[in-house]
Design an enzyme around this catalytic site. Structure first.
Site, PDB file in Angstrom:
ATOM      1  N   GLN A 144       0.943  -0.482   0.299  1.00 45.63           N
ATOM      2  CA  GLN A 144       0.490  -0.095  -0.162  1.00 45.63           C
ATOM      3  C   GLN A 144       1.170   1.547   0.206  1.00 45.63           C
ATOM      4  O   GLN A 144       0.117   2.489  -0.858  1.00 45.63           O
ATOM      5  CB  GLN A 144      -0.560  -0.368   1.114  1.00 45.63           C
ATOM      6  CG  GLN A 144      -0.651   0.262   2.272  1.00 45.63           C
ATOM      7  CD  GLN A 144       0.051  -1.364   3.059  1.00 45.63           C
ATOM      8  OE1 GLN A 144       0.002  -1.940   2.225  1.00 45.63           O
ATOM      9  NE2 GLN A 144       0.268  -1.537   4.051  1.00 45.63           N
ATOM     10  N   GLU A 157      25.457  -9.941  -4.097  1.00 41.45           N
ATOM     11  CA  GLU A 157      24.903  -8.538  -3.723  1.00 41.45           C
ATOM     12  C   GLU A 157      26.562  -7.497  -3.054  1.00 41.45           C
ATOM     13  O   GLU A 157      27.209  -6.498  -3.314  1.00 41.45           O
ATOM     14  CB  GLU A 157      24.050  -8.011  -2.577  1.00 41.45           C
ATOM     15  CG  GLU A 157      23.620  -7.151  -2.493  1.00 41.45           C
ATOM     16  CD  GLU A 157      22.438  -6.926  -1.220  1.00 41.45           C
ATOM     17  OE1 GLU A 157      21.768  -5.368  -0.883  1.00 41.45           O
ATOM     18  OE2 GLU A 157      22.396  -8.179  -0.594  1.00 41.45           O
ATOM     19  N   HIS A 158      27.004  -8.565  -2.118  1.00 42.42           N
ATOM     20  CA  HIS A 158      27.960  -8.202  -1.677  1.00 42.42           C
ATOM     21  C   HIS A 158      29.571  -8.879  -1.352  1.00 42.42           C
ATOM     22  O   HIS A 158      28.802 -10.319  -1.899  1.00 42.42           O
ATOM     23  CB  HIS A 158      28.085  -8.246  -0.167  1.00 42.42           C
ATOM     24  CG  HIS A 158      26.481  -7.243   0.617  1.00 42.42           C
ATOM     25  ND1 HIS A 158      25.724  -7.882   0.556  1.00 42.42           N
ATOM     26  CD2 HIS A 158      26.081  -5.665   0.278  1.00 42.42           C
ATOM     27  CE1 HIS A 158      25.073  -6.294   1.054  1.00 42.42           C
ATOM     28  NE2 HIS A 158      25.014  -6.086   1.239  1.00 42.42           N
ATOM     29  N   GLU A 184      13.456   2.576 -44.894  1.00 46.70           N
ATOM     30  CA  GLU A 184      13.253   1.812 -43.720  1.00 46.70           C
ATOM     31  C   GLU A 184      11.487   1.721 -44.388  1.00 46.70           C
ATOM     32  O   GLU A 184      10.931   1.511 -43.560  1.00 46.70           O
ATOM     33  CB  GLU A 184      12.931   2.564 -42.789  1.00 46.70           C
ATOM     34  CG  GLU A 184      14.656   2.333 -42.000  1.00 46.70           C
ATOM     35  CD  GLU A 184      15.078   2.654 -40.734  1.00 46.70           C
ATOM     36  OE1 GLU A 184      13.736   2.954 -40.060  1.00 46.70           O
ATOM     37  OE2 GLU A 184      16.133   2.310 -40.352  1.00 46.70           O
ATOM     38  N   HIS A 236       9.193  10.081 -43.156  1.00 50.45           N
ATOM     39  CA  HIS A 236      10.501  11.023 -42.752  1.00 50.45           C
ATOM     40  C   HIS A 236      11.135  11.865 -43.117  1.00 50.45           C
ATOM     41  O   HIS A 236      11.540  13.355 -42.797  1.00 50.45           O
ATOM     42  CB  HIS A 236      11.296  10.237 -42.220  1.00 50.45           C
ATOM     43  CG  HIS A 236      10.568   9.969 -40.635  1.00 50.45           C
ATOM     44  ND1 HIS A 236       9.451   8.589 -40.511  1.00 50.45           N
ATOM     45  CD2 HIS A 236      11.483   8.968 -39.607  1.00 50.45           C
ATOM     46  CE1 HIS A 236       9.173   8.065 -39.270  1.00 50.45           C
ATOM     47  NE2 HIS A 236      10.594   8.195 -38.683  1.00 50.45           N
TER      48      HIS A 236
END
Length: 442
Positions: free
Chosen positions: A193, A335-336, A423, A428
């Protein structure tokens, strides 16, 4: 206490290593169905829903989500002076390190009249989550707030679960850390929450607006992680943090008692915490087992520690030599990661994958948790293979600024049109040609 994986005499592939190494973690998918209704309710009803769920899960409903300014100030006044002094030292050291991470604008002269710059813009507003649970984490306030402040974030809020023992406020040491850092917006809301309220915002019980954030950082339990996953399409998140991990790469020069104490230091976080020793010395492994038996029996949280150390996520990995050990710790991506070997600095330089690397016997993970100046919010569950720990960069967006004059655009216009046609995106190319009365050649 620690299970053993013996890789001596073998040459496992990377895939085989990842399967063989101790690994625990949590199944976030298993709680998504539980968390999703919470997130939806807060998205629809804001603070009212968050407070209702807080009352159900935390056993207390604060008068308002936002903690009164006086309560934050009072927490610092009442704080043990020794703890306040230690927190100030931690803040000062973290500021030194994180200030040096600031990014500067780069400017590239691509051609005459054509410049591309990259500027770094702080995220506008961030939510910094500080968990409750088995321990109190004022250090996590520091590790989240300092890099955000050094990045130049203009608006930040710390969210931490309300505590039944403290009248529905977050733990007073958390509030005191916020006061020391100059944080004046603290929300007494936690869990899924809390993440949802940070994401969607709302109106507090006292009619004050609770603005949503753009980015949420900070670790939490599996429900917090699940909520971050559900909300990450609306806000940014730093990571999906799993249980804490320590890996130690050691040879026969290491002190078994020190290694045992470092393995315990992470195991006391959580029954799911992972403590792994990688060594080419069976004698050291045996000595560490003996040291653990004695130290675990004497530690305060012995049941929690023993459960973590005996779990599938913890263990000793025996290898032929340090080269094989390095392959193991890179595959594990802790992590460590502590390096306790001869010439530890040289060995540490060869590591590719770790959230943070602690070099030699006088740089334990505990130092990094509090007062090294480094950040302790780090990637878990092997994600150190591709992710970094929390830093100033976490709170910055790199934005390219393109500044071309007419001559510079004309010079490359044909190439742009050619690529657009290749393309099959002729619009464009037309956007280029529209800028020149005579058009451009194909």
């Amino acid at each position: 206490m620690l299970a053993r994986t013996d890789l001596r005499g073998s040459a496992p592939t990377l895939a085989e290593l990842r399967r063989a190494l101790p690994r625990g973690g949590t199944d976030v998918n298993a709680v998504l169905d539980t968390v999703e209704p919470v997130v939806h309710a807060v998205a629809e009803r804001g603070a009212d829903a968050a407070l209702e769920y807080g009352e159900r899960f935390d056993g207390v409903r604060p008068a308002s989500v936002r903690v009164p300014a006086q309560a934050i100030a009072d927490a610092l006044t009442a704080l043990d002076p020794a703890v306040a002094d230690a927190l100030r030292e931690s803040i000062d050291r973290a500021r030194k390190v994180h200030a040096d991470q600031r990014r500067s604008t780069s400017r590239t002269q691509v051609v005459d009249g054509g410049v591309v710059s990259e500027k770094w813009i702080p995220v506008r507003r961030v939510g910094l989550y500080v968990p409750g649970g088995n321990a109190v984490y004022p250090s996590s306030v520091i590790m989240n707030v300092v890099p955000a402040q050094e990045a130049g974030v203009g608006s930040l809020v710390v969210a931490s679960p309300p505590q039944k023992d403290f009248g529905g406020l977050p733990h007073p040491t958390i509030l005191a850390a916020c006061a020391l850092l100059g944080v004046d917006e603290v929300w007494a809301v936690g869990g899924a929450q809390g993440v949802a309220l940070l994401t969607y915002g709302g109106v507090d019980s006292d009619a004050r607006v609770l603005d949503p954030v753009d980015l949420i950082t900070g670790p939490g339990n599996i429900y917090v992680t699940a909520a971050k996953r559900l909300c990450r399409s609306v806000v940014g998140i730093d990571s999906e943090a799993g249980p804490t991990e320590i890996a130690i790469l050691a040879d026969d020069s290491a002190d078994a008692a020190i290694i045992a104490s470092d393995l315990i230091s992470q195991a006391e976080h959580d029954v799911l915490a992972a403590s792994v020793l990688v060594t080419d010395s069976e004698e050291l492994a045996d000595a560490v087992d003996v040291a653990l038996d004695a130290q675990v029996a004497a530690t305060k949280h012995r049941e929690r520690v023993a459960t973590a150390l005996s779990g599938k996520q913890s263990g000793i990995v025996l290898v032929d030599d340090l080269d094989a050990g390095l392959a193991v710790v890179d595959a594990y991506a802790a992590e460590h990661l502590e390096i306790q070997t001869r010439d530890a600095a040289t060995v540490a330089d060869r590591v590719h994958n770790a959230g943070a690397i602690f070099v030699g016997p006088y740089a334990p993970v505990s130092l990094g948790d509090y007062c090294a100046g480094s950040n302790h919010v780090l990637p878990t569950s092997g994600s150190a293979r591709f992710a970094s720990g929390l830093s100033v960069q976490t709170f910055l967006k790199g934005v390219h600024v393109i500044d071309y004059d007419e001559a510079a655009l004309r010079e490359v216009a044909d190439k742009v049109v050619t690529l657009a046609d290749a393309e099959d995106l002729p619009g464009h190319g037309d956007a280029i040609k529209a800028r020149f009365a005579g058009g451009v050649t194909r």
